[in-house]
Design a protein around this motif. Structure first.
Motif, PDB file in Angstrom:
ATOM      1  N   ASN A  67     -41.962 -33.087  -7.664  1.00  0.00           N
ATOM      2  CA  ASN A  67     -43.424 -33.094  -7.765  1.00  0.00           C
ATOM      3  C   ASN A  67     -43.948 -34.389  -8.378  1.00  0.00           C
ATOM      4  OD1 ASN A  67     -43.857 -30.617  -6.540  1.00  0.00           O
ATOM      5  ND2 ASN A  67     -43.612 -29.511  -8.461  1.00  0.00           N
ATOM      6  N   SER A  90     -34.828 -31.868  -9.431  1.00  0.00           N
ATOM      7  CA  SER A  90     -35.485 -30.650  -9.897  1.00  0.00           C
ATOM      8  C   SER A  90     -36.859 -30.572  -9.250  1.00  0.00           C
ATOM      9  CB  SER A  90     -35.630 -30.675 -11.424  1.00  0.00           C
ATOM     10  OG  SER A  90     -36.570 -31.669 -11.801  1.00  0.00           O
ATOM     11  N   CYS A  91     -37.465 -29.405  -9.306  1.00  0.00           N
ATOM     12  CA  CYS A  91     -38.828 -29.249  -8.786  1.00  0.00           C
ATOM     13  C   CYS A  91     -39.775 -30.199  -9.502  1.00  0.00           C
ATOM     14  CB  CYS A  91     -39.309 -27.808  -8.953  1.00  0.00           C
ATOM     15  SG  CYS A  91     -38.490 -26.645  -7.868  1.00  0.00           S
ATOM     16  N   HIS A  92     -39.593 -30.343 -10.813  1.00  0.00           N
ATOM     17  CA  HIS A  92     -40.442 -31.245 -11.596  1.00  0.00           C
ATOM     18  C   HIS A  92     -40.291 -32.684 -11.104  1.00  0.00           C
ATOM     19  CE1 HIS A  92     -42.558 -32.989 -14.966  1.00  0.00           C
ATOM     20  NE2 HIS A  92     -41.528 -33.787 -15.148  1.00  0.00           N
ATOM     21  N   THR A 150     -29.374 -23.305  -6.493  1.00  0.00           N
ATOM     22  CA  THR A 150     -30.111 -24.317  -7.245  1.00  0.00           C
ATOM     23  C   THR A 150     -29.166 -25.080  -8.159  1.00  0.00           C
ATOM     24  OG1 THR A 150     -32.131 -22.991  -7.202  1.00  0.00           O
ATOM     25  CG2 THR A 150     -31.990 -24.696  -8.895  1.00  0.00           C
TER      26      THR A 150
END
Length: 102
Positions: A37, A32-34, A22
């Protein structure tokens, strides 16, 4: 780097696992995942977001800051105008403005 962070948190009696893949991916410009999303699940386009933020700041500067209900009303109007029947009748959702703080 990963082990240093893990040890720092371990010293605070908290377990944190930092995945080296990561970290590598993020250092190479990965999202990033944020971020992923937000891009995937966001109702507003980037331009619409900028417009809404400017509108909020302008209203606050004029002495009329928007509350959650007012902000939702304006965002719903923007999205209804662009998406028409593809936009839910209920709008962006009751707690939608909580996402704005991210």
């Amino acid at each position: 780097i990963c082990q240093e962070v893990e040890m720092k948190w371990k010293g605070k009696n908290q377990y944190v696992k930092v995945d080296k893949e990561t970290v590598r991916r993020r250092l190479q410009g990965g999202r990033s995942c944020h971020q992923f999303n937000m891009e995937k699940n966001s109702w507003l386009t980037e331009e619409e977001e900028k417009t809404v933020v400017k509108f909020c700041l302008d209203c606050a500067a004029w002495g009329f800051p928007l509350n959650h209900r007012s902000l939702k009303f304006h965002v719903d109007a923007i999205l209804q105008s662009r998406l028409g029947d593809d936009f839910p009748e209920s709008g962006v959702g009751k707690n939608w403005t909580d996402q704005c703080r991210e």
